[in-house]
Design a protein around this motif. Structure first.
Motif, short mmCIF file in Angstrom:
data_model
loop_
_atom_site.label_atom_id
_atom_site.label_comp_id
_atom_site.label_asym_id
_atom_site.label_seq_id
_atom_site.Cartn_x
_atom_site.Cartn_y
_atom_site.Cartn_z
N LEU A 29 0.75 -1.23 0.00
CA LEU A 29 -0.02 0.07 -0.16
C LEU A 29 0.82 1.35 -0.07
N SER A 30 1.68 1.55 0.72
CA SER A 30 2.69 2.55 1.07
C SER A 30 3.96 2.24 0.15
N GLY A 31 4.40 0.94 -0.24
CA GLY A 31 5.54 0.71 -0.92
C GLY A 31 6.81 1.27 -0.23
N THR A 32 6.55 1.29 1.05
CA THR A 32 7.87 1.50 1.81
C THR A 32 8.27 0.48 2.85
N ALA A 33 9.28 0.63 3.42
CA ALA A 33 9.86 -0.52 4.41
C ALA A 33 10.31 0.39 5.65
N ARG A 34 10.75 -0.93 6.60
CA ARG A 34 11.37 -0.22 7.70
C ARG A 34 12.21 -1.33 8.25
N PRO A 35 13.23 -1.09 9.10
CA PRO A 35 13.92 -2.23 9.67
C PRO A 35 13.26 -2.88 10.61
N VAL A 36 13.49 -4.13 10.79
CA VAL A 36 12.92 -5.04 11.81
C VAL A 36 14.06 -5.30 12.71
N GLY A 37 15.17 -5.91 12.22
CA GLY A 37 16.48 -6.36 13.09
C GLY A 37 17.32 -7.00 12.26
N ILE A 38 18.22 -7.69 13.05
CA ILE A 38 19.25 -8.26 12.65
C ILE A 38 19.20 -9.99 12.99
N LEU A 39 19.22 -10.72 12.05
CA LEU A 39 19.26 -12.06 12.40
C LEU A 39 20.74 -12.55 12.37
N ASP A 40 21.00 -13.13 13.47
CA ASP A 40 22.31 -13.70 13.67
C ASP A 40 22.49 -15.18 12.85
N VAL A 41 23.62 -15.15 12.08
CA VAL A 41 23.84 -16.41 11.26
C VAL A 41 25.03 -17.27 12.19
N PHE A 42 24.80 -18.50 12.48
CA PHE A 42 25.91 -19.39 13.09
C PHE A 42 26.50 -20.47 11.91
N ASP A 43 27.23 -21.27 12.58
CA ASP A 43 27.85 -22.00 11.74
C ASP A 43 26.75 -23.07 11.31
N SER A 44 25.89 -23.19 12.42
CA SER A 44 24.91 -24.33 12.11
C SER A 44 23.63 -23.67 11.13
N PRO A 46 21.12 -20.02 10.25
CA PRO A 46 20.57 -18.59 10.86
C PRO A 46 19.69 -18.95 12.23
N ASP A 47 19.48 -18.00 13.05
CA ASP A 47 18.60 -18.14 14.05
C ASP A 47 17.33 -18.39 13.75
N TRP A 48 16.74 -19.44 13.55
CA TRP A 48 15.24 -19.60 13.02
C TRP A 48 14.27 -19.31 13.93
N PRO A 49 14.66 -19.68 15.19
CA PRO A 49 13.49 -18.87 16.17
C PRO A 49 13.22 -17.44 16.00
N SER A 50 14.30 -16.81 15.70
CA SER A 50 13.90 -15.27 15.60
C SER A 50 13.04 -15.04 14.25
N VAL A 51 13.34 -15.79 13.24
CA VAL A 51 12.56 -15.84 11.99
C VAL A 51 11.19 -16.04 12.03
N ASP A 52 11.01 -17.45 13.06
CA ASP A 52 9.70 -17.69 13.49
C ASP A 52 9.11 -16.68 14.22
N ALA A 53 9.62 -16.00 14.98
CA ALA A 53 8.90 -14.84 15.74
C ALA A 53 8.43 -13.63 14.59
N TRP A 54 9.37 -13.47 13.79
CA TRP A 54 8.96 -12.44 12.84
C TRP A 54 8.00 -12.72 12.00
N MET A 55 7.92 -14.02 11.57
CA MET A 55 6.66 -14.64 10.68
C MET A 55 5.46 -14.37 11.50
N ARG A 56 5.31 -14.90 12.72
CA ARG A 56 4.13 -14.78 13.63
C ARG A 56 3.71 -13.39 13.84
#
Length: 156
Positions: A29-44, A46-56
């Motif tokens: 609708l606005s065609g704009t975006a805003r920052p949500v945060g930083i997702l840490d990436v480990f050797d194993s 990405p931090d999937w629980p953080s992505v899960d939270a953003w998806m919810r």
């Protein structure tokens, strides 16, 4: 997987890095975006629980991943990492995934951050959010330049 074109789309975007991935949210609708945060990436991975939270929290209709090409438009090792992440997102969440050229987004993000600091809206210690600002630019380009989108389904 097709993007639903009826109504307003909410979209999460990712600027994939080796150790950190910037995340942004926006809507059609606005065609704009805003920052949500930083997702840490480990050797194993990405931090999937953080992505899960953003998806919810945001319940996006689809996801956009930055497509790191060279200045000449060629593939590079960082692109392999971004494509793996995009495929993982699609497998995990079943949402449509689109790739968007991310050339020069880091430079533009640094410029926007500097302008924000000059206006007194940002502080120096927030510089670790530059990856999220790069994700903002990726998503805003995705809204503004539909002809430059690449659906993940067409990439093998």
């Amino acid at each position: 997987m097709d993007w639903q074109q009826n109504g307003v789309l909410t979209v999460l975007a990712f600027d994939v890095g080796a150790r950190r991935t910037g995340v942004a949210v926006g809507n059609s609708l606005s065609g704009t975006a805003r920052p949500v945060g930083i997702l840490d990436v480990f050797d194993s991975g990405p931090d999937w629980p953080s992505v899960d939270a953003w998806m919810r929290e945001w319940m996006p209709n689809g996801l956009v991943v930055g497509n790191p090409l060279t200045q000449d438009g060629e593939s590079q090792p960082a692109r392999d990492r971004a494509l793996r992440f995009a495929h993982d997102l699609q497998s995990r969440y079943g949402k449509p995934i689109s790739l968007m050229d991310e050339r020069n987004t880091s430079i533009e993000a640094a410029q926007r951050f500097a302008e924000s600091r000059a206006r007194g809206e940002s502080k120096r210690h927030q510089a670790d959010q530059l990856d999220a600002w790069a994700a903002v630019i990726i998503l805003e380009r995705w809204f503004q330049q539909p002809q430059n989108r690449t659906n993940l389904d067409v990439i093998t």
